[in-house]
Design an enzyme around this catalytic site. Structure first.
Site, PDB file in Angstrom:
ATOM      1  N   SER A 111       0.807  -1.220   0.000  1.00 22.15           N
ATOM      2  CA  SER A 111       0.000   0.000   0.000  1.00 22.15           C
ATOM      3  C   SER A 111       0.837   1.266   0.000  1.00 22.15           C
ATOM      4  O   SER A 111       1.610   1.521  -0.904  1.00 22.15           O
ATOM      5  CB  SER A 111      -0.962  -0.041   1.187  1.00 22.15           C
ATOM      6  OG  SER A 111      -1.851   1.035   1.124  1.00 22.15           O
ATOM      7  N   HIS A 112       0.718   2.042   1.078  1.00 21.62           N
ATOM      8  CA  HIS A 112       1.358   3.349   1.147  1.00 21.62           C
ATOM      9  C   HIS A 112       2.756   3.272   1.750  1.00 21.62           C
ATOM     10  O   HIS A 112       3.388   4.301   1.946  1.00 21.62           O
ATOM     11  CB  HIS A 112       0.489   4.261   2.010  1.00 21.62           C
ATOM     12  CG  HIS A 112       0.141   3.599   3.310  1.00 21.62           C
ATOM     13  ND1 HIS A 112      -0.780   2.587   3.394  1.00 21.62           N
ATOM     14  CD2 HIS A 112       0.626   3.759   4.556  1.00 21.62           C
ATOM     15  CE1 HIS A 112      -0.854   2.168   4.647  1.00 21.62           C
ATOM     16  NE2 HIS A 112      -0.007   2.868   5.368  1.00 21.62           N
ATOM     17  N   LYS A 124      -1.695  -9.999  -0.249  1.00 24.06           N
ATOM     18  CA  LYS A 124      -3.033  -9.980   0.324  1.00 24.06           C
ATOM     19  C   LYS A 124      -3.958 -10.853  -0.519  1.00 24.06           C
ATOM     20  O   LYS A 124      -3.853 -10.855  -1.744  1.00 24.06           O
ATOM     21  CB  LYS A 124      -3.475  -8.522   0.314  1.00 24.06           C
ATOM     22  CG  LYS A 124      -4.886  -8.236   0.656  1.00 24.06           C
ATOM     23  CD  LYS A 124      -5.012  -6.759   0.957  1.00 24.06           C
ATOM     24  CE  LYS A 124      -5.841  -6.067  -0.079  1.00 24.06           C
ATOM     25  NZ  LYS A 124      -6.386  -4.803   0.352  1.00 24.06           N
ATOM     26  N   ASP A 275      -2.051   6.655  -3.398  1.00 26.26           N
ATOM     27  CA  ASP A 275      -0.934   5.958  -2.746  1.00 26.26           C
ATOM     28  C   ASP A 275      -0.342   4.855  -3.624  1.00 26.26           C
ATOM     29  O   ASP A 275      -0.685   4.736  -4.801  1.00 26.26           O
ATOM     30  CB  ASP A 275      -1.385   5.396  -1.396  1.00 26.26           C
ATOM     31  CG  ASP A 275      -2.282   4.177  -1.536  1.00 26.26           C
ATOM     32  OD1 ASP A 275      -3.004   4.091  -2.546  1.00 26.26           O
ATOM     33  OD2 ASP A 275      -2.262   3.316  -0.634  1.00 26.26           O
ATOM     34  N   ASP A 277      -0.718   1.638  -4.051  1.00 27.38           N
ATOM     35  CA  ASP A 277      -1.576   0.690  -4.774  1.00 27.38           C
ATOM     36  C   ASP A 277      -2.887   1.319  -5.237  1.00 27.38           C
ATOM     37  O   ASP A 277      -3.775   0.609  -5.717  1.00 27.38           O
ATOM     38  CB  ASP A 277      -1.843  -0.538  -3.918  1.00 27.38           C
ATOM     39  CG  ASP A 277      -2.573  -0.202  -2.631  1.00 27.38           C
ATOM     40  OD1 ASP A 277      -2.397   0.918  -2.120  1.00 27.38           O
ATOM     41  OD2 ASP A 277      -3.328  -1.060  -2.130  1.00 27.38           O
ATOM     42  N   ASP A 279      -5.454   2.852  -3.659  1.00 29.15           N
ATOM     43  CA  ASP A 279      -6.737   2.832  -2.956  1.00 29.15           C
ATOM     44  C   ASP A 279      -6.946   4.051  -2.061  1.00 29.15           C
ATOM     45  O   ASP A 279      -8.057   4.315  -1.618  1.00 29.15           O
ATOM     46  CB  ASP A 279      -6.955   1.517  -2.177  1.00 29.15           C
ATOM     47  CG  ASP A 279      -5.872   1.227  -1.171  1.00 29.15           C
ATOM     48  OD1 ASP A 279      -4.906   2.020  -1.076  1.00 29.15           O
ATOM     49  OD2 ASP A 279      -5.981   0.189  -0.470  1.00 29.15           O
ATOM     50  N   ARG A 280      -5.882   4.818  -1.797  1.00 31.56           N
ATOM     51  CA  ARG A 280      -6.043   6.024  -0.966  1.00 31.56           C
ATOM     52  C   ARG A 280      -6.118   7.275  -1.827  1.00 31.56           C
ATOM     53  O   ARG A 280      -5.625   7.291  -2.955  1.00 31.56           O
ATOM     54  CB  ARG A 280      -4.850   6.183  -0.021  1.00 31.56           C
ATOM     55  CG  ARG A 280      -4.772   5.128   1.025  1.00 31.56           C
ATOM     56  CD  ARG A 280      -3.663   5.423   2.005  1.00 31.56           C
ATOM     57  NE  ARG A 280      -3.742   4.470   3.107  1.00 31.56           N
ATOM     58  CZ  ARG A 280      -3.188   4.622   4.295  1.00 31.56           C
ATOM     59  NH1 ARG A 280      -2.473   5.714   4.537  1.00 31.56           N
ATOM     60  NH2 ARG A 280      -3.314   3.709   5.229  1.00 31.56           N
ATOM     61  N   THR A 342     -11.170  -0.364  12.318  1.00 35.33           N
ATOM     62  CA  THR A 342     -10.250   0.103  11.286  1.00 35.33           C
ATOM     63  C   THR A 342      -9.941  -1.020  10.297  1.00 35.33           C
ATOM     64  O   THR A 342      -9.665  -2.137  10.699  1.00 35.33           O
ATOM     65  CB  THR A 342      -8.959   0.589  11.966  1.00 35.33           C
ATOM     66  OG1 THR A 342      -9.289   1.711  12.770  1.00 35.33           O
ATOM     67  CG2 THR A 342      -7.907   0.975  10.950  1.00 35.33           C
ATOM     68  N   SER A 363      -8.043   7.622   7.242  1.00 35.26           N
ATOM     69  CA  SER A 363      -6.703   7.398   6.701  1.00 35.26           C
ATOM     70  C   SER A 363      -6.689   7.528   5.181  1.00 35.26           C
ATOM     71  O   SER A 363      -6.035   6.752   4.503  1.00 35.26           O
ATOM     72  CB  SER A 363      -6.224   6.015   7.120  1.00 35.26           C
ATOM     73  OG  SER A 363      -7.196   5.031   6.785  1.00 35.26           O
ATOM     74  N   LYS A 374     -11.292   0.330  -0.974  1.00 32.73           N
ATOM     75  CA  LYS A 374     -11.337   1.779  -1.127  1.00 32.73           C
ATOM     76  C   LYS A 374     -10.699   2.124  -2.473  1.00 32.73           C
ATOM     77  O   LYS A 374      -9.967   1.325  -3.031  1.00 32.73           O
ATOM     78  CB  LYS A 374     -10.653   2.475   0.029  1.00 32.73           C
ATOM     79  CG  LYS A 374      -9.230   2.082   0.268  1.00 32.73           C
ATOM     80  CD  LYS A 374      -8.777   2.613   1.632  1.00 32.73           C
ATOM     81  CE  LYS A 374      -7.348   2.214   1.910  1.00 32.73           C
ATOM     82  NZ  LYS A 374      -7.177   1.635   3.242  1.00 32.73           N
ATOM     83  N   ARG A 494      -1.262   5.557  16.982  1.00 36.62           N
ATOM     84  CA  ARG A 494      -2.116   6.539  16.319  1.00 36.62           C
ATOM     85  C   ARG A 494      -3.032   7.157  17.371  1.00 36.62           C
ATOM     86  O   ARG A 494      -3.736   6.452  18.087  1.00 36.62           O
ATOM     87  CB  ARG A 494      -2.954   5.879  15.225  1.00 36.62           C
ATOM     88  CG  ARG A 494      -2.133   5.118  14.199  1.00 36.62           C
ATOM     89  CD  ARG A 494      -2.881   5.002  12.882  1.00 36.62           C
ATOM     90  NE  ARG A 494      -2.266   4.049  11.981  1.00 36.62           N
ATOM     91  CZ  ARG A 494      -1.163   4.264  11.274  1.00 36.62           C
ATOM     92  NH1 ARG A 494      -0.504   5.405  11.393  1.00 36.62           N
ATOM     93  NH2 ARG A 494      -0.692   3.340  10.459  1.00 36.62           N
TER      94      ARG A 494
END
Ligand code: G1P
Ligand code: ZN
Length: 541
Positions: A111-112, A124, A275, A277, A279-280, A342, A363, A374, A494
């Site tokens: 991801s990010h 995944k 990001d 991949d 998704d963000r 989350t 996020s 997402k 966090r």
């Protein structure tokens, strides 16, 4: 076909989103192979099945894809649908899994997180609905990694994944597909591309930062080719194995080039980033940053302006630490609003059951039931569609939203690289105090409630405990603390901060100022400075 003798490797437990480790760990003997075999075993084998395979193009993506293809063939899979160059953004993979009615997919991404030989890698598994495997399945995969004794892999040279078309690997068909076109078609079916084209033709200026990650080709096709944005609108558009040294996390800290351009005074009308991949997303207007929780609320309030959502939303969902701005929209619209732990995997059941159409996390994650992940470009296009219809600036849309619903001042403070034992001890100490907190006054604010969030899935009744410590004050302000489940070294704390200001109140404050008493209260309650050895967070969003 070869059976290779192996032995369990410790620590192959998927976290918030798949298994993430340092790249050299994944490249170590049997590491990837054990995990992939555990996936196939945990889902009842691969024989006769069809899977999607692709990733975000980070270092080792190409070689991992070849290994997985050989293993799928040896495990009897009928067909693998692979993105050209072994690339697929996470939302595009989710779409492909659904579109082709497959048995699921394997996504290669951290991801990010940064990529490269010394950075991060991840794997995944997504289910036939296109969504991340739920905890029952990731638990079964992990259990299998603890007892694995052998894996199956075909002997073969690397396959050519550079061109669309079909080849065979043993009895398995390998189908290489254009990673972009089906996804771009889906976007075109949801949004009013004519309206967005009109907006751009009228001189609206756009900047998209793909951060040398997977959305480059998608953004160029959709924004520049199909919507007619000026060539060069998309920057850092070529996916690179190390993301060109960028940290592909679309937030004000890591997307600082875009931030600087948007805040410069004569920047573009709209700025966005995504990001590793895809998704963000981060959304910016000229001179204004849109907090992800606010973005979710604005999309919920305006989704009906996009053709794909013209009939209204079924319901909405947000992760627990996300601000309750979207709850206010749901209430006004009379639709259901769910609060989940989350991680995107908790939204899948709600979407499959037809209870929600829009979901989001603080996020920088927003999406809908068009896929089961997402979706960064989806959020960007939804914003553009709304702006094209309203013919207002991002700042005007935000002002109007706050004047209607009030403003949920919000921020997340991340403390990274903490020793795991001190982070655990800090959380344990606060957890122990929770029941005694209600009634106490801190920084002049009375504590109304304190608990550790647990979630019962309304669809299948499964329970997920230990999902974050919450302290809620009279008036609704709150603190949430949790430890990250996506890191690959040490612990990341966090701290989520939220304060509600009603519509008639002071809507123009700097969020860090507005939240200052809460920030002090968090320090008093949790002792973050002592546990982290840091006087300030590493990242503020
Ligand atoms: C983080 C985010 C979470 C998101 C996940 C995957 O997980 O906080 O909202 O779903 O990445 O993108 P965390 O590291 O907090 O466990
Ligand atoms: Zn991501």
């Amino acid at each position: 076909m070869t059976q290779i003798t192996t032995a369990p490797i410790d620590g192959q437990k998927p976290g918030t989103s798949g298994l993430r480790k340092k790249t050299p760990v994944f490249m170590g003997p049997h590491y990837l192979e054990n995990f992939v075999q555990a996936i196939f075993d945990a889902i009842g084998g691969a024989a006769g099945k069809t899977f999607v395979l692709g990733g975000d193009g980070r270092y080792f993506n190409d070689r991992a894809a070849q290994v997985i293809l050989r293993m799928a063939a040896a495990n009897g899979a009928a067909r693998m649908i692979v993105g050209q160059g072994a690339l697929l953004s996470t939302p595009a993979a989710s779409h492909m899994i659904r579109l082709r009615r497959t048995d699921g997919g394997i996504i290669l991404s951290a991801s990010h997180n940064p990529g490269g030989p010394d950075a991060d890698f991840g794997v995944k598994f997504n289910m036939p609905n296109g969504g991340p495997a739920p905890e029952a399945v990731t638990g079964a995969i992990f259990a299998r990694t603890a007892e694995i004794r052998e894996y199956r892999i075909a002997e073969s040279q690397d396959l050519d994944l550079s061109r669309p078309g079909e080849t065979r690997l043993g009895g398995m068909v390998v189908e290489v597909v254009d990673p972009v076109s089906a996804y771009a078609d889906l976007m075109e079916s949801l949004f009013d591309f004519n309206a967005i084209r009109g907006l751009l033709q009228a001189g609206f200026r756009l900047r998209m930062d793909s951060m040398n990650a997977v959305t480059g080709p998608y953004a160029v096709e959709i924004l520049e080719r199909r919507l007619g944005a000026a060539p060069g609108t998309v920057v850092h558009a070529v996916p690179l194995p190390d993301f060109g040294g960028m940290h592909p996390d679309p937030n004000p800290t890591w997307a600082h080039e875009l931030m600087a351009e948007m805040m410069s005074g004569d920047g573009p009308d709209f700025g966005a980033a995504s990001d590793g991949d895809g998704d963000r997303n981060m959304i910016l207007g000229r001179g204004i940053y849109v907090a992800p929780s606010d973005s979710l609320a604005v999309l919920a309030a305006n989704a009906h302006l996009a053709p794909g959502y013209a009939g209204g939303l079924k319901g909405v969902a947000r992760s627990m630490p996300t601000s309750s701005a979207v709850d206010l929209v749901a209430k006004a619209r009379g639709i259901e609003c769910f609060e989940t732990p989350t991680g995107w995997k908790f939204f899948g059941n709600l979407m499959d059951a037809g209870r929600v159409s829009l979901c989001g996390e603080e996020s920088f994650g927003t999406g809908s039931d068009h896929v089961r992940e997402k979706d960064g470009l989806w959020a960007i296009l939804m914003w553009l569609n709304i702006l094209a219809v309203r013919r207002e600036s991002v700042a005007e849309v935000m002002q109007d939203h706050w004047r209607t619903y009030g403003r949920n001042y919000y921020s997340r403070h991340d403390y990274e690289g903490l020793p795991s034992d001190s982070a655990d001890a800090m959380m344990a100490a606060l957890r122990d105090r929770l029941t005694a907190l209600p009634g106490q006054v801190i920084e002049g604010m009375a504590i109304a409630a304190a608990d550790e969030f647990a979630y019962t899935d309304p669809v299948d009744g499964s329970v997920s405990a230990g999902q974050g410590l919450r302290v809620v004050f009279e008036g609704g302000s709150r603190l949430v603390l949790r430890l990250s489940g996506t890191g690959t070294s040490g612990a990341t704390l966090r701290l989520y901060l939220e304060r509600y200001e009603p519509a008639g109140g002071d809507l123009g404050l700097d969020p860090q100022q507005a939240l200052a008493p809460l920030i002090r209260a968090a320090e008093e309650l949790a002792g973050i400075a002592a546990a982290s050895g840091k006087t300030a967070p590493d990242v503020i969003t």
